[in-house]
Design an enzyme around this catalytic site. Structure first.
Site, PDB file in Angstrom:
ATOM      1  N   ARG A  47       0.834  -1.207   0.000  1.00 30.27           N
ATOM      2  CA  ARG A  47       0.000   0.000   0.000  1.00 30.27           C
ATOM      3  C   ARG A  47       0.868   1.257   0.000  1.00 30.27           C
ATOM      4  NH1 ARG A  47      -0.616   4.844   2.435  1.00 30.27           N
ATOM      5  NH2 ARG A  47      -0.103   3.841   4.428  1.00 30.27           N
ATOM      6  N   ASP A  48       1.539   1.531   1.091  1.00 31.48           N
ATOM      7  CA  ASP A  48       2.319   2.766   1.205  1.00 31.48           C
ATOM      8  C   ASP A  48       3.466   2.784   0.215  1.00 31.48           C
ATOM      9  OD1 ASP A  48       2.938   5.234   2.187  1.00 31.48           O
ATOM     10  OD2 ASP A  48       3.912   4.533   4.001  1.00 31.48           O
TER      11      ASP A  48
ATOM     12  N   CYS B  47       9.456  10.006  -0.448  1.00 30.45           N
ATOM     13  CA  CYS B  47       8.794  11.143   0.192  1.00 30.45           C
ATOM     14  C   CYS B  47       8.828  12.319  -0.774  1.00 30.45           C
ATOM     15  CB  CYS B  47       9.489  11.507   1.500  1.00 30.45           C
ATOM     16  SG  CYS B  47       8.769  12.958   2.311  1.00 30.45           S
TER      17      CYS B  47
END
Length: 308
Positions: free
Chosen positions: A16-17, A242
C-alpha cells in the site's frame, strides 16, 4: 494471536504505502505475486491496498482485486487504508475486514489529503466506528504525529488533543503514530509514546509507522520498542519515497527490522532468506524508489557464496 513476551508484530505496508509511490502502474498479477512472496516469508499482517479516489491514486484502482486475492491466503491479516467513512464503506463492500483509518494532526496536511480539518475528520472517523460490523477490526493511523512537511515539528499537546475525541469514539482500537516525513528522532519518539500510553491507558494497542528519510528509521523503531510498543510498520526493500524530501528512501525496510530484532533475540516470525527474495522482487519494480541496507549486504554475501 498471542505473541511471546519477546516478540514483535511487523506490519508489511509495501503493497500500500510503497506501491502508491510508484509512478508506472504495477500490473495486478505482479502485486498479487509480491503479496504472496511476502506471505511465504512468514509475514502474517499486511496493509495490502487502499480505497481512495482512483483519479488521485490510479495505482490503487485495483483495490477490490487485491482484497479478494489476499483473502485466499490462510491466516493473513489483510488491512486496507481508508481516509473517509465513504471509502470505508467501499472497502467493506469489497470484503475487507480490517480497516485502517487515517487522519493528520496537521491541519494543513489533513486539508491537503481530504479537504477537511482534523476535527472534521475525527467526526467522520466516529461515524466510521459506529458503522463497523461486529466481525471487523479497526486500526487508526495518526499522520504527522511527529512532524509536518509544511509547518515542521508537531507539538506533543496537539497530538494529545486530537486523540481525545478519537479515543472517545472507541478505545478498542490499535493506534499507530506515524512519522510521515521521517524527520522524527529517537528522543521524540520515546517521549510521545510515553505520553500517549500514560494519557490513554484504555487504548487496546499502539503501533509505530516510521520512514527512513534521514537514516533514523530503525533507531526510531528501537526507541518505540523501549517505550513499550510491539507493533511496527515497514516495507520490503524500503519501498516508498517522500515527495517533500527529494532523494529520500521512504519506509523503514522490513528486512532491516527483521535483522535488528533477530539479533536482539526478539521473535518476528519472518524468514530472512525468503524475505530477501521478496524484497528483491520489490526492488526490481520499474519506478520503485527503494532503501534499506540489509538486502544489499545479504545480496553481496550471496554473490560471494556463488563465486566461491
Amino acid at each position: 494471536m498471542t505473541m511471546p513476551a519477546q516478540a514483535v508484530e511487523i506490519v508489511e505496508v509495501g503493497p500500500r504505502d510503497g506501491f502508491q509511490s510508484v509512478g508506472p502502474f504495477i500490473p495486478t498479477p505482479t502485486k498479487i505475486a509480491i503479496v504472496e512472496s511476502l506471505y511465504a516469508s512468514g509475514v502474517r499482517r499486511m496493509e495490502t491496498t487502499s480505497f481512495v479516489s482512483t483519479s488521485a491514486l490510479p495505482q490503487l484502482a485495483d483495490a477490490p482485486d487485491i482484497v479478494a486475492a489476499s483473502a485466499r491466503l490462510e491466516g493473513l491479516d489483510s488491512q486496507v487504508l481508508v481516509p473517509t467513512a465513504r471509502h470505508a464503506q467501499r472497502a467493506l463492500e469489497a470484503g475487507a475486514r480490517h480497516l485502517s483509518a487515517v487522519l493528520s494532526v496537521s491541519e494543513r496536511h489533513n486539508m491537503g489529503n481530504v479537504r477537511r480539518t482534523p476535527m472534521e475528520s475525527a467526526a467522520d472517523y466516529a461515524q466510521m466506528v459506529a458503522a463497523m460490523p461486529a466481525d471487523c477490526t479497526m486500526r487508526l493511523n495518526i499522520a504527522t504525529a511527529f512532524d509536518c512537511p509544511h509547518v515542521g515539528r508537531t507539538e506533543q499537546d496537539a497530538v494529545l488533543a486530537l486523540l481525545e475525541p478519537l479515543v472517545a469514539a472507541t478505545a478498542d482500537v490499535e493506534i499507530a503514530l506515524c512519522d510521515t516525513t521521517g524527520r522524527a528522532d529517537p528522543a521524540q519518539v520515546r517521549a510521545l509514546f510515553g505520553a500517549v500510553r500514560t494519557c490513554f491507558p484504555q487504548v487496546r494497542g499502539w503501533a509505530f509507522h516510521g520512514h527512513d528519510t534521514y537514516g533514523l528509521g530503525a533507531a526510531n523503531v528501537l526507541a518505540a520498542w523501549d517505550a513499550g510498543v510491539r507493533v511496527f510498520d515497514a516495507a520490503a526493500a524500503g519501498l516508498g519515497g517522500c515527495p517533500f524530501a527529494p532523494g529520500a528512501t521512504g519506509n523503514v525496510a522490513t528486512e532491516d527490522l527483521v535483522w535488528m530484532f533477530d539479533h536482539m533475540g526478539v521473535e518476528t516470525g519472518i524468514d530472512m532468506d525468503r524475505l530477501i527474495d521478496a524484497a528483491l522482487k520489490v526492488a526490481a519494480l520499474p519506478g520503485a524508489q527503494i532503501g534499506g541496507r540489509v538486502r544489499d549486504a545479504i545480496g553481496a554475501r550471496r554473490c560471494l557464496a556463488i563465486a566461491s
